[in-house]
Design a protein around this motif. Structure first.
Motif, PDB file in Angstrom:
ATOM      1  N   THR A  14       0.830  -1.211   0.000  1.00  0.00           N
ATOM      2  CA  THR A  14       0.000   0.000   0.000  1.00  0.00           C
ATOM      3  C   THR A  14       0.864   1.261   0.000  1.00  0.00           C
ATOM      4  O   THR A  14       0.529   2.252  -0.653  1.00  0.00           O
ATOM      5  CB  THR A  14      -0.940   0.008   1.219  1.00  0.00           C
ATOM      6  OG1 THR A  14      -0.181  -0.189   2.413  1.00  0.00           O
ATOM      7  CG2 THR A  14      -1.972  -1.092   1.117  1.00  0.00           C
ATOM      8  N   THR A  15       1.979   1.208   0.750  1.00  0.00           N
ATOM      9  CA  THR A  15       2.884   2.365   0.752  1.00  0.00           C
ATOM     10  C   THR A  15       3.513   2.559  -0.627  1.00  0.00           C
ATOM     11  O   THR A  15       3.604   3.681  -1.140  1.00  0.00           O
ATOM     12  CB  THR A  15       3.992   2.170   1.806  1.00  0.00           C
ATOM     13  OG1 THR A  15       3.397   1.975   3.085  1.00  0.00           O
ATOM     14  CG2 THR A  15       4.909   3.383   1.855  1.00  0.00           C
ATOM     15  N   HIS A  17       2.279   1.585  -3.473  1.00  0.00           N
ATOM     16  CA  HIS A  17       1.225   2.041  -4.383  1.00  0.00           C
ATOM     17  C   HIS A  17       1.041   3.555  -4.282  1.00  0.00           C
ATOM     18  O   HIS A  17       0.922   4.251  -5.301  1.00  0.00           O
ATOM     19  CB  HIS A  17      -0.079   1.315  -4.037  1.00  0.00           C
ATOM     20  CG  HIS A  17      -1.265   1.774  -4.821  1.00  0.00           C
ATOM     21  ND1 HIS A  17      -2.135   2.728  -4.351  1.00  0.00           N
ATOM     22  CD2 HIS A  17      -1.729   1.425  -6.052  1.00  0.00           C
ATOM     23  CE1 HIS A  17      -3.089   2.949  -5.239  1.00  0.00           C
ATOM     24  NE2 HIS A  17      -2.872   2.157  -6.286  1.00  0.00           N
ATOM     25  N   SER A  18       1.050   4.083  -3.061  1.00  0.00           N
ATOM     26  CA  SER A  18       0.866   5.526  -2.873  1.00  0.00           C
ATOM     27  C   SER A  18       2.045   6.312  -3.437  1.00  0.00           C
ATOM     28  O   SER A  18       1.864   7.328  -4.117  1.00  0.00           O
ATOM     29  CB  SER A  18       0.691   5.841  -1.384  1.00  0.00           C
ATOM     30  OG  SER A  18      -0.481   5.253  -0.882  1.00  0.00           O
ATOM     31  N   LEU A  22       2.001   8.952  -6.663  1.00  0.00           N
ATOM     32  CA  LEU A  22       2.459  10.341  -6.589  1.00  0.00           C
ATOM     33  C   LEU A  22       3.540  10.616  -7.628  1.00  0.00           C
ATOM     34  O   LEU A  22       3.550  11.675  -8.276  1.00  0.00           O
ATOM     35  CB  LEU A  22       2.998  10.633  -5.182  1.00  0.00           C
ATOM     36  CG  LEU A  22       1.952  10.676  -4.055  1.00  0.00           C
ATOM     37  CD1 LEU A  22       2.638  10.868  -2.707  1.00  0.00           C
ATOM     38  CD2 LEU A  22       0.943  11.792  -4.307  1.00  0.00           C
ATOM     39  N   PHE A 210      -5.310   1.427   0.127  1.00  0.00           N
ATOM     40  CA  PHE A 210      -4.504   2.289   0.999  1.00  0.00           C
ATOM     41  C   PHE A 210      -4.327   1.726   2.406  1.00  0.00           C
ATOM     42  O   PHE A 210      -3.363   2.057   3.085  1.00  0.00           O
ATOM     43  CB  PHE A 210      -5.150   3.680   1.089  1.00  0.00           C
ATOM     44  CG  PHE A 210      -5.280   4.364  -0.239  1.00  0.00           C
ATOM     45  CD1 PHE A 210      -4.214   5.066  -0.778  1.00  0.00           C
ATOM     46  CD2 PHE A 210      -6.459   4.273  -0.966  1.00  0.00           C
ATOM     47  CE1 PHE A 210      -4.324   5.685  -2.006  1.00  0.00           C
ATOM     48  CE2 PHE A 210      -6.580   4.888  -2.203  1.00  0.00           C
ATOM     49  CZ  PHE A 210      -5.508   5.590  -2.730  1.00  0.00           C
ATOM     50  N   SER A 297      -6.026  10.002  -4.249  1.00  0.00           N
ATOM     51  CA  SER A 297      -4.895   9.281  -3.667  1.00  0.00           C
ATOM     52  C   SER A 297      -4.545   9.858  -2.297  1.00  0.00           C
ATOM     53  O   SER A 297      -4.304   9.108  -1.335  1.00  0.00           O
ATOM     54  CB  SER A 297      -3.687   9.369  -4.610  1.00  0.00           C
ATOM     55  OG  SER A 297      -2.570   8.731  -4.040  1.00  0.00           O
ATOM     56  N   MET A 298      -4.529  11.187  -2.200  1.00  0.00           N
ATOM     57  CA  MET A 298      -4.254  11.817  -0.908  1.00  0.00           C
ATOM     58  C   MET A 298      -5.373  11.506   0.092  1.00  0.00           C
ATOM     59  O   MET A 298      -5.115  11.276   1.281  1.00  0.00           O
ATOM     60  CB  MET A 298      -4.114  13.335  -1.096  1.00  0.00           C
ATOM     61  CG  MET A 298      -3.024  13.744  -2.071  1.00  0.00           C
ATOM     62  SD  MET A 298      -1.382  13.209  -1.565  1.00  0.00           S
ATOM     63  CE  MET A 298      -1.119  14.275  -0.172  1.00  0.00           C
ATOM     64  N   GLY A 300      -7.232   8.820   0.129  1.00  0.00           N
ATOM     65  CA  GLY A 300      -7.069   7.432   0.544  1.00  0.00           C
ATOM     66  C   GLY A 300      -6.065   7.307   1.680  1.00  0.00           C
ATOM     67  O   GLY A 300      -6.270   6.551   2.634  1.00  0.00           O
ATOM     68  N   ASN A 301      -4.970   8.046   1.591  1.00  0.00           N
ATOM     69  CA  ASN A 301      -3.979   8.020   2.671  1.00  0.00           C
ATOM     70  C   ASN A 301      -4.513   8.672   3.939  1.00  0.00           C
ATOM     71  O   ASN A 301      -4.175   8.249   5.052  1.00  0.00           O
ATOM     72  CB  ASN A 301      -2.699   8.726   2.205  1.00  0.00           C
ATOM     73  CG  ASN A 301      -1.869   7.848   1.278  1.00  0.00           C
ATOM     74  OD1 ASN A 301      -1.281   6.862   1.712  1.00  0.00           O
ATOM     75  ND2 ASN A 301      -1.837   8.182   0.008  1.00  0.00           N
ATOM     76  N   ARG A 304      -6.499   6.088   5.665  1.00  0.00           N
ATOM     77  CA  ARG A 304      -5.624   5.146   6.362  1.00  0.00           C
ATOM     78  C   ARG A 304      -5.188   5.715   7.714  1.00  0.00           C
ATOM     79  O   ARG A 304      -5.224   5.011   8.737  1.00  0.00           O
ATOM     80  CB  ARG A 304      -4.396   4.828   5.514  1.00  0.00           C
ATOM     81  CG  ARG A 304      -3.370   3.934   6.216  1.00  0.00           C
ATOM     82  CD  ARG A 304      -2.142   3.723   5.347  1.00  0.00           C
ATOM     83  NE  ARG A 304      -1.553   4.978   4.910  1.00  0.00           N
ATOM     84  CZ  ARG A 304      -0.806   5.773   5.669  1.00  0.00           C
ATOM     85  NH1 ARG A 304      -0.540   5.414   6.919  1.00  0.00           N
ATOM     86  NH2 ARG A 304      -0.313   6.892   5.198  1.00  0.00           N
TER      87      ARG A 304
END
Length: 329
Positions: A14-15, A17-18, A22, A210, A297-298, A300-301, A304
């Protein structure tokens, strides 16, 4: 979260992927402000002009190389990595499922293969999380990223490339390949954003991309997809984003033919520029879809972080005499 939204990735995945998302967004925003500099002049100016944007694009390229190198090393050296690599390798059942779905599309089969029904209401007990569709996406992205990286390194110095091949044509061939491959990947990423960000079961973001699987329970009290209620804004938002995605994909494809310079050399172009109002609007629509993808994406984090904080608060609550929480019924 739904039964479709069980965590399926590790914390490292997941990390990764993020970070990859980016970096790819940075490559697109810089690369296409250079490619479509007539239509995206505002973005080019916002990032400091051509020289600044070129430097940022190359820095993001080095970031991509570092991420690919890290992931390749992880796949070889860790047990989980080797297991994941084996999981994404195509099997005979994947080929059978693909053939059945092609036959269904041609009208020669009664129904799609169960592996293709995950996003059509299929039960997670019967539908694999990693079907031939998911494996295909992984392989397509991996090949595109590899080829973009190699071609990007080759065209780092166009003058040097021309001297090496002793011809301008061969050097421009690599430039065109890099640019057109990027256009293809840009279209794929726009579709990926729409597919996962605006699916009715996950809208507005798919948490399992995420939140690591070790933080998500295997069962949920809220049941499956049939128990969900649709968000009131989903219909309007998904329709608008669907139109913008299609307009963006078509405009980027047309723009790569009409615009001069990079990736298509001036000698091969047939027109275009800021006077083409529809093309300018369409390409900016595509960039807007990418911006929405960056925001999702932001977000989703952020989900988390909130989820981890909630789990931590639950752990800190004092236990009742029966072992449960004092707030439990």
């Amino acid at each position: 979260m739904t039964s479709l939204d069980h965590g399926k990735f590790t914390r490292v995945t997941t990390t990764f992927h993020s970070l990859l998302a980016l970096d790819v967004f940075a490559l697109f925003f810089t690369g296409y402000s250079l490619t479509f500099n007539d239509e995206l002049w505002w973005l080019l100016s916002l990032m400091g002009g051509p020289e600044s944007v070129t430097a940022l694009h190359r820095a993001a390229g080095f970031g991509l190389i570092a991420l690919i190198g890290f992931w390749a090393t992880l796949m070889v050296t860790s047990e989980t990595g080797r297991s994941n690599f084996q999981d994404v390798m195509p099997t005979g059942e994947d080929i059978k499922a693909f053939i059945q779905d092609v036959q269904f599309a041609l009208g020669n089969a009664d129904e799609r293969h169960p592996a293709a029904k995950q996003f059509a209401g299929g039960d997670t007990d019967d539908v694999p999380l990693l079907s031939y569709i998911g494996k295909g996406v992984v392989f397509i992205f991996a090949v595109e990223l590899f080829l973009l990286t190699v071609s990007g390194l080759l065209i780092w110095s166009k003058t040097g490339l021309m001297q090496y091949f002793n011809t301008k044509t061969a050097a421009m061939g690599f430039v065109i390949f890099h640019g057109l491959l990027g256009v293809i990947m840009l279209m794929g990423v726009m579709f990926h954003i729409f597919e996962h960000g605006f699916h009715p079961a996950f809208y507005p973001v798919e948490p399992k991309a995420f939140i690591p699987r070790e933080l998500i329970p295997e069962t949920h009290a809220d049941g499956g997809i049939s128990d969900l209620s649709l968000a009131p804004s989903w219909s309007t938002v998904s329709t608008v984003m669907g139109v913008l995605t299609v307009v963006g994909i078509v405009s980027v494809m047309v723009g790569s033919i009409f615009d001069e310079g990079y990736p298509v050399p001036r000698e091969l172009t047939v027109g275009g520029g800021p006077e083409s109002l529809l093309l300018t609007i369409g390409i900016n629509a595509g960039i807007f879809v990418l911006f929405v993808g960056l925001v999702l994406s932001m977000y989703g984090n952020l989900l988390r972080v909130r989820w981890e904080r909630r789990l931590e608060e639950d752990r800190r609550q004092p236990a009742a005499t029966d072992g449960g929480h004092p707030d439990d019924d």
